[in-house]
Structures are given as structure tokens and as C-alpha cells.
Design a protein around this motif. Structure first.
Motif, PDB file in Angstrom:
ATOM      1  N   UNK A   5      20.793   8.551  22.532  1.00  0.00           N
ATOM      2  CA  UNK A   5      22.471   8.594  23.045  1.00  0.00           C
ATOM      3  C   UNK A   5      22.388   9.349  24.196  1.00  0.00           C
ATOM      4  N   UNK A   6      21.835  10.426  24.546  1.00  0.00           N
ATOM      5  CA  UNK A   6      21.740  11.270  25.552  1.00  0.00           C
ATOM      6  C   UNK A   6      21.511  10.467  26.588  1.00  0.00           C
ATOM      7  N   UNK A   7      20.378   9.909  26.612  1.00  0.00           N
ATOM      8  CA  UNK A   7      19.907   8.982  27.821  1.00  0.00           C
ATOM      9  C   UNK A   7      20.926   7.827  28.182  1.00  0.00           C
ATOM     10  N   UNK A   8      21.424   7.312  27.236  1.00  0.00           N
ATOM     11  CA  UNK A   8      22.462   6.165  27.238  1.00  0.00           C
ATOM     12  C   UNK A   8      23.755   6.628  28.044  1.00  0.00           C
ATOM     13  N   UNK A   9      24.076   7.985  27.808  1.00  0.00           N
ATOM     14  CA  UNK A   9      25.239   8.507  28.433  1.00  0.00           C
ATOM     15  C   UNK A   9      24.885   8.928  29.528  1.00  0.00           C
ATOM     16  N   UNK A  10      24.044   9.917  29.746  1.00  0.00           N
ATOM     17  CA  UNK A  10      23.792  10.841  30.860  1.00  0.00           C
ATOM     18  C   UNK A  10      22.686  10.425  31.783  1.00  0.00           C
ATOM     19  N   UNK A  11      21.611   9.392  31.334  1.00  0.00           N
ATOM     20  CA  UNK A  11      20.629   9.118  32.199  1.00  0.00           C
ATOM     21  C   UNK A  11      20.419   7.656  32.346  1.00  0.00           C
ATOM     22  N   UNK A  12      21.678   6.901  32.642  1.00  0.00           N
ATOM     23  CA  UNK A  12      21.779   5.444  32.368  1.00  0.00           C
ATOM     24  C   UNK A  12      20.369   4.813  33.238  1.00  0.00           C
ATOM     25  N   UNK A  13      20.153   5.469  34.256  1.00  0.00           N
ATOM     26  CA  UNK A  13      18.786   4.577  35.050  1.00  0.00           C
ATOM     27  C   UNK A  13      17.517   4.768  33.912  1.00  0.00           C
ATOM     28  N   UNK A  14      17.418   5.592  33.176  1.00  0.00           N
ATOM     29  CA  UNK A  14      16.249   5.658  32.264  1.00  0.00           C
ATOM     30  C   UNK A  14      16.251   4.746  31.080  1.00  0.00           C
ATOM     31  N   UNK A  15      17.212   4.047  30.757  1.00  0.00           N
ATOM     32  CA  UNK A  15      17.204   3.257  29.467  1.00  0.00           C
ATOM     33  C   UNK A  15      16.148   2.177  29.458  1.00  0.00           C
ATOM     34  N   UNK A  16      15.980   1.653  30.620  1.00  0.00           N
ATOM     35  CA  UNK A  16      14.800   0.687  30.839  1.00  0.00           C
ATOM     36  C   UNK A  16      13.290   1.311  30.383  1.00  0.00           C
ATOM     37  N   UNK A  17      13.299   2.788  30.132  1.00  0.00           N
ATOM     38  CA  UNK A  17      12.015   3.216  30.034  1.00  0.00           C
ATOM     39  C   UNK A  17      11.674   3.449  28.500  1.00  0.00           C
ATOM     40  N   UNK A  18      13.008   2.978  27.591  1.00  0.00           N
ATOM     41  CA  UNK A  18      12.728   3.118  26.380  1.00  0.00           C
ATOM     42  C   UNK A  18      11.646   2.297  25.681  1.00  0.00           C
ATOM     43  N   UNK A  19      10.986   2.884  24.959  1.00  0.00           N
ATOM     44  CA  UNK A  19       9.629   2.004  24.367  1.00  0.00           C
ATOM     45  C   UNK A  19      10.490   1.119  23.085  1.00  0.00           C
ATOM     46  N   UNK A  20      10.540  -0.359  23.120  1.00  0.00           N
ATOM     47  CA  UNK A  20      11.366  -1.231  22.342  1.00  0.00           C
ATOM     48  C   UNK A  20      10.709  -1.189  21.114  1.00  0.00           C
ATOM     49  N   UNK A  21      10.347  -0.131  20.217  1.00  0.00           N
ATOM     50  CA  UNK A  21       9.946  -0.404  19.044  1.00  0.00           C
ATOM     51  C   UNK A  21      10.811   0.437  18.159  1.00  0.00           C
ATOM     52  N   UNK A  22      11.065  -0.138  17.213  1.00  0.00           N
ATOM     53  CA  UNK A  22      12.156   0.254  15.951  1.00  0.00           C
ATOM     54  C   UNK A  22      11.640   1.594  15.390  1.00  0.00           C
ATOM     55  N   UNK A  23      12.684   2.369  14.845  1.00  0.00           N
ATOM     56  CA  UNK A  23      12.123   3.556  14.329  1.00  0.00           C
ATOM     57  C   UNK A  23      11.444   3.265  13.047  1.00  0.00           C
ATOM     58  N   UNK A  24      10.392   4.121  12.687  1.00  0.00           N
ATOM     59  CA  UNK A  24       9.376   3.601  11.661  1.00  0.00           C
ATOM     60  C   UNK A  24      10.173   3.687  10.176  1.00  0.00           C
ATOM     61  N   UNK A  25      11.258   4.447  10.339  1.00  0.00           N
ATOM     62  CA  UNK A  25      12.036   4.497   8.977  1.00  0.00           C
ATOM     63  C   UNK A  25      12.685   3.049   8.713  1.00  0.00           C
ATOM     64  N   UNK A  26      12.981   2.591   9.668  1.00  0.00           N
ATOM     65  CA  UNK A  26      13.580   1.133   9.367  1.00  0.00           C
ATOM     66  C   UNK A  26      12.499   0.022   9.138  1.00  0.00           C
TER      67      UNK A  26
END
Ligand code: SF4
Ligand code: SF4
Lengths: 143, 435
Positions: B144-165
Motif C-alpha cells: 500500500x505504501x508503494x501504491x500511494x507514495x511511490x507509484x513509479x515503483x509499482x512495476x517492480x513488484x514481483x507478481x508472486x502471491x502471498x505464500x499464505x494464500x
């Protein structure tokens, strides 16, 4: 309507703790204005590198950001020693920073190339012994 | 969106302590009661830590009610297994849970963390240097912090789901069961993971409760979870994810080349790191692991045990980093099935600008600067805002008055008083007339 919004930041010489402040402030401003986030990111880099340069090489200066309907112009003015050879300074890895500055991990010679990479237009006026004025333009729509 | 935190207005005294600790300035105290600006809240739980009146709480489900059902299925955050003194083996822990009428999916959880680490390692290897570093999606608060304050970085998220899910998905696939699953969570952010997940339309879990409630209840219910048990032979790699750096170690163990990772914990460090990343100053880094809480998930506000003790316990666990052939085979198979993949990319959630029209936004920004210039710049918080800047912004957004500032109010009263004094010194015309 051609509104222009201007903000100015004073950069002190040798103030490593404060470096990055202007860039953070400008980021906040651009967000409030709804400027595209790509421009915001590039502007952050340009101002940060300009702050570094002004602080390290010129003992301080002023950075001005002017926002108009289609572009952002960042101007960094200092009254430092000036740049002897601009072409050389634009080369990646070239630096005139002192050893002390390098030891701190700055002055790796990436400043100007980084500014150039992140702006759409770059104009540098410099005179030895008088100072340097750098003007970077970032357009909102990259053409 | 805030879904992991709730406010109990009747308990709030309007003391405004919480608004000062909120890292994203998402809180206000208006009319004596706290309110949260949902678009800015990252569910980190700092406000919960600060509130002495217990007016801000984790928005969890009712554990007593869930536990009293005939069968209750739980998926537990790794931090859960280090909360009690005698701990050393999740399997033994599971049997103790059974005594309390609870069933947990431990073996699948452990497998899911392996699959996740493997998938992350593969994503890192697939990327060229320009695409790196990738950012971990493990801490929902950091997302959330990145989505809100560092929008330029959202493309860097590794698109791997939470291991709990993924753990729950694996368990469902293997057992064919469809029961509702309850997450035992260390923090409001992971409660939010269940309530409003990112990158998938719906969570695979239905309920979420805090670790502290469950552990307290188990202990009170006489379940022996505080007795020492024999060291366990099973794989404990995943437990280390609850300590800063554990994820990076796990991912590195699966990489074919040495990777350079940075792990930070705490929101201050996280923000500093993201800032440097944003400025393009982190060349040569492959993976970034950020945790909102101090020390990692054992520092989450929903834990029961001291984070220093749990740190100590984790430090003394024997971890095996090389997989057995059997383990590798299972991990590979599930990796190929893509069960770990996030179905949608994570999007930026930027804050609304002062106005949609740039010219108009400039006018209002100038107004805001004007208002700010006239405030005392001491960020005392008495106006119910975290800073004088925030008050100035609230005023131009139409959410307050400059006189909400007590100093401004005093000035206004002084002016008024002077006017009144002046008026009262003027005698009515009727008396002035010469008789
Ligand atoms: S670090 Fe862990 S406990 Fe803390 S907010 Fe993130 S996921 Fe929750
Ligand atoms: S000085 Fe005034 S505006 Fe600033 S925080 Fe205190 S009350 Fe609010």
C-alpha cells in the motif's frame, strides 16, 4: 490560460544532511498538481542530482522549478567555479569531485549524465570563475 | 483503503497522539474524535501501538465464535509458531491445536513458502539488469505504501502471491476440501490481505484473527503450548520469513546465481530505501525485502510475545537450506502449475490532486502555501492534524478552517477583542449631542 507556478529552493554548500530536500518538496508539489507520475519521477532525479552538484562543486546555489501547462523547467543557478569542459563533464564516470567527497560515496561522475537522461531538453551556461546555470525541461507529454 | 483497522469512537478521547505517529499522515481528529483518511491508510498499525485508550483496534473477526464451531480450519502466519516458550516444531504444535478442536494446514504452509521462494528466484533470474531490483510483495503494508507514495515503483513488484494464500490454494487442491479458512495474523495489514487482497479478486481465506487473541485463548483453555517439545525434523525454512531477511535467504537458496538483496524493517527505513530506489541510486541490487514492522513480522502489533524473545527463538532454529529430492520435486511441480501467480498487476493508488484542472490546481496550491505561510510551523497537532502543512491542505480541500489552529484562533479573538474595545469606546451619538 497560461498559469505558471514557481517554487524556489535554496541549497547550502556542504550540507549533506539536507541534500534531497528540494527533490522531496518538488515531488510533493507535483503530486498536489496531478502531474503525471513519470514526470514526477524524472523531476525528482534531476533536482536531486542538481542539488548534489550545486552543493559539492559550487558551495551552494538556488534551484527553481517553474510549472506551466505543458512542461516543467528546472533551473539550477550557482556562483561556483564553473565547468571547464562541458563535454567532458557530460561523460559518464568523469568527475572533478575531491577525494573527500568521493570517499563519502558521492561525486561518481553520474550527475550530469543522469540529468540529461531524465530531461527532454538540457541547456548549460557556464563561465569559469563565475558560475553555472543549468536549465532542464521536462515535457508532460513525451513527443 | 483501510480494512485492517477499526476505531471505537466511544473510547476515543481525541488526544491526537495517534495522528503524530501515522507515517502517511492519514489521521485527523475532528470534533474530538479520530478519523482515518482511507485512501492514505496503509494498515501498518502504528496508531494501534500508540493509543492508550484502546480506541483503535485490529479489525479482526470474533475468535471465540470461530473457535466454538464444530471444525475450525486455520492457516497461521509463521510468526504464530514462535509465540510460545516451548516451541520447536509446528507439527507438534498442530497436534496441540487439535486438542483444542482446531485444524491447521501446516505442511501445506511450509510447502507454499518453498514454492513462493522458488517462484521469486525464477522471476529474478528472468529479468535483465534494467528490470531489477524486484520488490517483495510479502508485507501488505509496504504494498500500500508503494501504491500511494511511490507509484513509479509499482512495476517492480514481483507478481508472486502471498505464500499464505498459496498455502490455502495448495491445501484445497490436495484435499479437495472447501471449508472456510481463518488466517491467524500478526498485524492489521494481513487482516486486510483477507478482507481486500491486492492482485487477486478475492482472498482464499474467509476470516482473520490476531495472533494474540488465539494464543491467549489457547493458553487460557489449558492447551499445553508452553511445554518444551522435541526438536523437529521437518523443514523450518518458512518460519524465518517472520524475521527480517528470512525471505531473502530463502529466495537466495533457490537462485542459480548469487543474488544481492537488501532487507529492511520498519517504515522509516522502508521509506528511505524506496526513496533511494526511486532516485535510481540502487544499482546492482537484485531483490528488495521491506517490512513495515521493526525486526519483521514478529514486530507486528497483533503478536502476543515480545519481539526480542521471538527473535531469540528464531535465531536458535536449525534451518536446512538444501532441499531433499522429494521436496524439490514437489516445489517444481507446483511451480509449473503457476498456483503462486498473482492474477492481476498491482496498480498505483495516487492521491487526488488539488484539482483535476492544472491551472485550477495551481491556484489552490498557491492558496495553500499562503495559508501555510501564516501558520506557526510548529506542528503541535492541536488542530487535529499531524502538521501545519496538513491543516493548510485540509483547508484548501474544504475540510477545515484556518482558525482550527489554536494560534490562529487566538489571533482572531485578539482582533475581535480589539474591535469590541474600540467600538465600546465610541459613545452613542445621542450622548454626544450638546444639549
Ligand atoms: S511487517 Fe509483517 S507484521 Fe508488520 S505489517 Fe508487514 S506483514 Fe504485518
Ligand atoms: S500550530 Fe496550528 S496548524 Fe500547526 S499543528 Fe498546531 S494547531 Fe495545527
Amino acid at each position: 490560460m497560461t498559469e505558471v507556478y514557481v517554487e524556489e529552493y535554496v541549497v547550502k554548500g556542504d550540507s549533506f544532511l539536507e541534500v534531497g530536500e528540494a527533490s522531496t518538496k518538488l515531488k510533493g508539489t507535483l503530486k498536489m498538481l496531478g502531474i503525471p507520475s513519470d514526470v514526477t519521477r524524472r523531476a525528482s532525479v534531476v533536482v536531486y542530482e542538481a542539488e548534489m552538484n550545486v552543493m559539492i562543486h559550487a558551495g551552494g546555489g538556488v534551484i527553481k522549478a517553474s510549472i506551466s501547462s505543458d512542461s516543467l523547467v528546472i533551473e539550477a543557478v550557482d556562483h561556483g567555479p564553473g565547468i571547464a569542459d562541458i563535454d567532458l563533464a557530460m561523460q559518464e564516470g568523469y568527475s572533478t569531485a575531491s577525494d573527500r567527497i568521493r570517499e563519502l560515496g558521492f561525486g561518481a561522475g553520474m550527475g550530469l549524465p543522469n540529468i540529461k537522461r531524465n530531461s527532454d531538453e538540457l541547456d548549460i551556461e557556464t563561465a569559469l570563475g563565475e558560475g553555472t546555470t543549468l536549465r532542464a525541461t521536462l515535457r508532460f507529454e513525451r513527443g | 483503503m483501510t480494512t485492517g483497522i477499526k476505531v471505537q469512537l466511544s473510547a476515543c478521547r481525541g488526544c491526537a497522539r495517534c495522528i503524530k505517529v501515522c507515517p502517511t499522515e492519514a489521521m485527523r481528529v475532528l470534533d474530538g474524535k479520530v478519523m482515518i483518511i482511507p485512501e492514505l491508510c496503509v494498515d501498518c498499525g502504528e496508531c494501534i501501538r500508540k493509543c492508550e485508550d484502546r480506541a483503535i483496534l485490529i479489525n479482526e473477526d470474533n475468535w471465540r465464535l470461530l473457535a466454538s464451531q464444530d471444525s475450525t480450519l486455520i492457516a497461521a502466519d509463521p510468526a504464530f509458531y514462535v509465540q510460545t516458550r516451548g516451541y520447536s516444531c509446528p507439527e507438534v504444535f498442530s497436534s496441540r491445536l487439535k486438542e483444542a478442536g482446531l485444524e491447521d494446514i501446516t505442511p501445506w504452509t511450509s510447502l507454499a513458502f518453498d514454492v513462493t521462494a522458488y517462484a521469486i528466484a525464477k522471476e529474478i533470474e528472468k529479468r535483465g539488469p534494467e528490470g531489477l531490483p524486484l520488490i517483495s510483495t510479502y508485507c501488505p503494508s509496504v504494498i500500500r505504501l508503494i501504491q500511494i507514495n511511490y507509484p513509479e515503483l509499482v512495476g517492480r513488484f514481483v507478481l508472486v502471491d502471498s505464500p499464505l494464500e498459496t498455502a490455502v490454494s495448495l491445501w484445497r487442491e490436495d484435499t479437495g476440501r472447501g471449508d472456510d479458512v481463518t488466517l491467524i495474523a500478526p498485524c492489521p495489514a494481513k487482516v486486510a490481505l483477507v478482507r481486500s487482497p491486492e492482485g487477486r479478486p478475492k482472498s482464499s481465506m474467509k476470516y482473520a484473527v490476531s495472533i494474540q487473541n488465539v494464543v491467549r485463548d489457547l493458553l487460557a483453555g489449558g492447551v499445553e503450548v508452553d511445554q518444551p517439545v522435541e526438536p523437529c525434523g521437518g523443514d523450518l525454512r518458512y518460519l524465518l520469513w517472520s524475521l527480517r531477511g528470512g525471505e531473502s535467504k530463502h529466495v537466495s537458496a533457490f537462485c542459480n546465481r548469487p543474488i544481492r538483496t537488501i532487507s529492511v524493517a520498519g517504515l522509516r527505513n522502508t521509506m528511505d530505501l524506496l526513496r533511494e530506489l526511486e532516485l535510481g541510486r540502487l544499482e546492482g541490487v537484485d531483490y528488495i525485502e521491506c517490512r513495515a514492522c521493526d525486526l519483521g513480522c514478529i514486530g507486528g502489533v497483533g503478536n502476543l510475545e515480545s519481539r526480542f524473545l521471538t527473535h531469540l527463538r528464531l535465531d536458535h532454529i536449525d534451518v536446512e537450506w538444501t532441499m531433499t529430492d522429494q521436496e524439490s520435486e514437489a516445489v517444481n511441480r507446483w511451480y509449473e502449475s503457476e498456483i503462486w501467480k498473482l492474477s492481476a498487476p498491482l496498480k498505483a493508488r495516487q492521491r487526488l490532486p488539488l484539482d483535476q484542472d492544472l491551472g485550477q490546481a495551481m491556484v489552490r496550491l498557491r492558496e495553500m502555501n499562503q495559508i501555510y505561510a501564516e501558520l506557526p510551523h510548529i506542528d503541535c497537532g492541536s488542530c487535529g492534524r499531524p502538521s501545519c502543512k496538513a491543516l493548510a491542505e485540509d483547508v484548501v480541500r474544504g475540510n477545515g478552517e484556518a482558525t482550527d489552529c489554536i494560534f490562529k484562533l487566538r489571533e482572531r479573538i485578539y482582533e475581535l477583542a480589539r474591535e469590541v474595545a474600540e467600538l465600546s469606546s465610541r459613545s452613542p451619538h445621542a450622548f454626544n449631542r450638546k444639549r
